[in-house]
Design an enzyme around this catalytic site. Structure first.
Site, PDB file in Angstrom:
ATOM      1  CE1 TYR A  99      83.585  90.338  27.720  1.00 62.40           C
ATOM      2  CE2 TYR A  99      85.002  88.999  26.315  1.00 62.40           C
ATOM      3  CZ  TYR A  99      84.393  90.205  26.600  1.00 62.40           C
ATOM      4  OH  TYR A  99      84.582  91.276  25.769  1.00 62.40           O
ATOM      5  CD  GLU A 134      81.503  92.774  26.256  1.00 60.16           C
ATOM      6  OE1 GLU A 134      82.697  93.095  26.299  1.00 60.16           O
ATOM      7  OE2 GLU A 134      80.617  93.404  26.865  1.00 60.16           O
TER       8      GLU A 134
END
Ligand code: GDP
Ligand code: MN
Length: 377
Positions: free
Chosen positions: A104, A189
């Protein structure tokens, strides 16, 4: 907020050199099948719903296919879905990569420290909210030099990668930083950023462009966002208008008074449904327009709470009375008014002549609006 769909976010990523799977968008099952047959999407492939909500993987909105026919079936099933209340209008088809770990990374703003913030976690592929805080690393970034070797090395360490993969991370982070800064994003993201062989690939993309910078990016003007139809009309007329879940309409002026009015209604057991902020307008025409828009939202009652400063009470009253005459019979609603401040007397007089009483006590007037809405849809 300008929220980009995954494929739109990936189009931006591509321009900045973020490594991505090969793929294309389809708007029907047929289109999906031909995209595979024409070789635009290598097999096996992934078929993904293009909705703004997350959690598609778990929710059956990401499927795999090994033939063009399977891609058609998967696309048909996903296009028939309503995912978390959102109709699926397009799917993204991409080659299915043999992925190792899922990581992530994101860049956003730390509003308290007023700095860009890089968030990394070795546990990608699940919503970051569900990852233990101890497994999430946050680094603020000085916006002037931008991301430096230091931050990138720490990211590699946190993500547990080294060698060629760390060099790939270096390039991904540089690209991501450029997207964040040059596109005026409030969030970029990648979740998951997948380890594929010696490199990294962005399997997902979430990009949100900062509203206040929209004027610098006309290319995003057409992108669908969360606005309702009435909110869209209001935006064109430059009226601050927001729809919520309740049934009481609120017309106030200034963000502070508007919010306070919503709070008081809530406290008294009411449910604000639409609110509009007249701001500092002193144009009765604008007041009329705003009021007519409010009527179209079909509120059970409307609470008008105005403090006359720049906006004089009589201006608001005039616009209001003018508008009330234009509201069609079936859109009428009980109106409770509270106007105070500059030219209050004149304003109250204009309202009274039109049959509307202004109640000067805040609680009493809010209570009247809550009572009037009770029992009405
Ligand atoms: P989200 O659940 O809405 O965030 O959708 P994602 O785009 O993150 O996809 C969900 C999951 O699908 C990912 O975490 C992966 O596990 C899986 N996935 C997506 N693309 C691929 C791919 O190319 N190969 C493999 N093996 N899995 C994939
Ligand atoms: Mn994801």
């Amino acid at each position: 907020m300008v929220k980009l769909a995954e494929w739109q976010g990936k189009d931006v990523f591509r321009k900045y050199g973020v490594p991505l799977p090969r793929g294309t968008v389809a708007r029907s099952a047929d289109e999906a099948a031909s995209a595979v047959r024409d070789g635009k999407v290598p097999l096996p492939c992934v078929v993904k719903a293009q909705v703004l909500a997350g959690g598609r993987g778990k929710g059956g909105a990401v499927r795999f296919a090994t033939t063009a026919e399977e891609a058609r079936t998967a696309a048909a099933a996903i296009l028939a879905m309503e995912f978390k209340g959102e109709k699926v209008r397009e799917v993204l088809l991409e080659e299915k990569l043999p992925i190792g770990r899922e990581l992530y990374v994101s860049l956003t703003l730390d509003r308290t420290r007023r700095l860009p913030l890089m968030i990394t976690s070795p546990h990608g592929g699940v919503e970051i909210e569900s990852v233990a805080d101890s497994e999430i690393d946050r680094q603020t970034v000085d916006p002037f030099p931008g991301l430096t070797g230091y931050e990138k090395r720490r990211a590699a360490q946190v993500l547990g990668i080294s060698g060629p993969q760390a060099r790939s991370l270096d390039r991904v982070l540089d690209s991501l930083w450029n997207v964040f800064q040059r596109e005026d994003a409030e969030l970029v993201e990648i979740n998951p950023l997948a380890v594929v062989g010696d490199g990294l690939v962005a399997l997902d993309a979430k990009v949100i462009i900062e509203d206040d910078a929209a004027f610098r990016h006309p290319e995003y003007a057409e992108i669908r966002d969360d606005r309702t139809e009435l909110e869209e009309i209001a935006r064109e007329k430059e009226i601050a208008f927001v729809q919520l879940d309740g049934n009481i309409g609120v017309i106030a002026n200034g963000a502070g008074l508007t919010m306070a009015t919503l709070d008081v209604l809530k406290e008294l057991g009411g449910a604000p449904g639409v609110f509009l902020d007249l701001g500092g307008t002193d144009d009765p025409k604008k007041v009329t327009e705003a009021f007519l828009l409010m009527a179209r939202a079909r509120p059970a009652s409307v609470f008008l709470n105005i403090f006359g400063g720049v906006t004089r009470c009589d201006t608001v009253a005039k616009g209001l009375v003018e508008a009330m005459g234009q509201v069609p019979e079936r859109e009428r609603f009980p109106l409770i008014a509270r106007i105070r401040g500059n030219n209050e007397k004149e304003g109250i007089e204009i309202l009274r002549a039109a049959g509307v009483t202004s109640v000067s006590d805040l609680r009493a007037s809010a209570q009247a609006a809550v009572d009037a809405a009770r029992g009405r849809p």
